[in-house]
Design a protein around this motif. Sequence first.
Motif, mmCIF file in Angstrom:
data_model
loop_
_atom_site.group_PDB
_atom_site.id
_atom_site.type_symbol
_atom_site.label_atom_id
_atom_site.label_comp_id
_atom_site.label_asym_id
_atom_site.label_seq_id
_atom_site.Cartn_x
_atom_site.Cartn_y
_atom_site.Cartn_z
ATOM 1 N N ILE A 241 0.861 -1.188 0.000
ATOM 2 C CA ILE A 241 0.000 0.000 0.000
ATOM 3 C C ILE A 241 0.891 1.230 0.000
ATOM 4 O O ILE A 241 1.691 1.433 0.921
ATOM 5 C CB ILE A 241 -0.929 0.014 1.232
ATOM 6 N N ALA A 242 0.760 2.061 -1.020
ATOM 7 C CA ALA A 242 1.598 3.250 -1.148
ATOM 8 C C ALA A 242 1.296 4.251 -0.040
ATOM 9 O O ALA A 242 0.133 4.515 0.274
ATOM 10 C CB ALA A 242 1.389 3.895 -2.516
ATOM 11 N N LEU A 243 2.341 4.812 0.565
ATOM 12 C CA LEU A 243 2.196 5.816 1.607
ATOM 13 C C LEU A 243 2.911 7.118 1.241
ATOM 14 O O LEU A 243 2.353 8.205 1.373
ATOM 15 C CB LEU A 243 2.751 5.283 2.939
ATOM 16 N N ASN A 244 4.174 7.007 0.823
ATOM 17 C CA ASN A 244 4.986 8.181 0.477
ATOM 18 C C ASN A 244 4.941 9.225 1.604
ATOM 19 O O ASN A 244 4.651 10.402 1.386
ATOM 20 C CB ASN A 244 4.498 8.802 -0.835
ATOM 21 N N SER A 245 5.248 8.763 2.797
ATOM 22 C CA SER A 245 5.162 9.608 3.988
ATOM 23 C C SER A 245 6.541 9.850 4.588
ATOM 24 O O SER A 245 7.458 9.035 4.429
ATOM 25 C CB SER A 245 4.263 8.941 5.040
ATOM 26 N N ARG A 246 6.679 10.969 5.277
ATOM 27 C CA ARG A 246 7.922 11.249 5.980
ATOM 28 C C ARG A 246 8.100 10.260 7.127
ATOM 29 O O ARG A 246 7.144 9.849 7.778
ATOM 30 C CB ARG A 246 7.922 12.676 6.521
ATOM 31 N N ILE A 247 9.348 9.898 7.367
ATOM 32 C CA ILE A 247 9.643 8.899 8.386
ATOM 33 C C ILE A 247 9.538 9.504 9.776
ATOM 34 O O ILE A 247 10.072 10.585 10.041
ATOM 35 C CB ILE A 247 11.054 8.324 8.181
ATOM 36 N N SER A 248 8.859 8.792 10.659
ATOM 37 C CA SER A 248 8.824 9.149 12.074
ATOM 38 C C SER A 248 8.673 7.862 12.864
ATOM 39 O O SER A 248 8.143 6.859 12.359
ATOM 40 C CB SER A 248 7.659 10.097 12.383
ATOM 41 N N SER A 249 9.151 7.869 14.100
ATOM 42 C CA SER A 249 9.053 6.664 14.925
ATOM 43 C C SER A 249 7.593 6.303 15.184
ATOM 44 O O SER A 249 7.228 5.118 15.208
ATOM 45 C CB SER A 249 9.787 6.884 16.256
#
Length: 273
Positions: A148-156
């Motif tokens: 599932i595509a997210l293309n989100s910034r990484i965060s814990s």
Amino acid sequence: MGYEDLPILQYLRIAVDILLVWYVIYKLIMVARGTKAVQLLKGITVIIVVRMLSHYFGLSTLQWLMDQAITWGFLAIIIIFQPELRRALEQLGRGRFFSRSGQPGEDDPEIIVESIVKATDYMAKRRIGALMSIEKETGMSDYIETGIALNSRISSELLINLFIPNTPLHDGAVIIQKNQVAAAACYLPLSESPFISKELGTRHRAALGISEVTDSLTIIVSEETGSVSAARNSELHRNLNQDELREILQKELHSATKTVSSNRWHWRGKKDG
């Protein structure tokens, strides 16, 4: 009739023709850049160089072999690059082939490292199974498309929530591409190696499997023991603590940021205990 007799319109037509051909070639390279086709293109380049050298030095047998490879190469390219050609045609059909590709924002590698380490530590203490694969030079677009595509910034917080049990995206792998969480719930190929310990489950086999076909770095959190492992280049290093994991991620992400492809990957993990 010389070139000076050609009308201006003819010059413009030739210029537009050349520019369009180069643009199509550029877009095809962009499509192939995020896949394993890049490595195959390097192999084709080697064949062409060997063919030129064999002709120059008069190595007739080697030249004949290279000629056969090039002669049948067109058919081989269609077969080998079938996924990439399909993707290019799909993008053409969706009107995205000629669109400008947006570049994701670049986050500080240290922030990304700490986010992964913090999320891994949280899940390890609570024995939440996790599988995170970080793309390097070999593209992983084929595997990203299975999730599932997210293309989100990484965060814990995002990484932790993706692996919380009984949530829609907890099963499968998270793939990190270009400093972003590209997709979740992705399927990775399982290793067929007979030397894998019987006590290791599907996550570890998937981590080793993807490390056999790409140069990615994959982090695994065991659901049974809470131990943290890392896989790369068909090697699995288990029982990593926070400092060891941080050191691995810093080396990998910093080398990717600097785009030093020749940089060798050196690290030592704990031996199986």
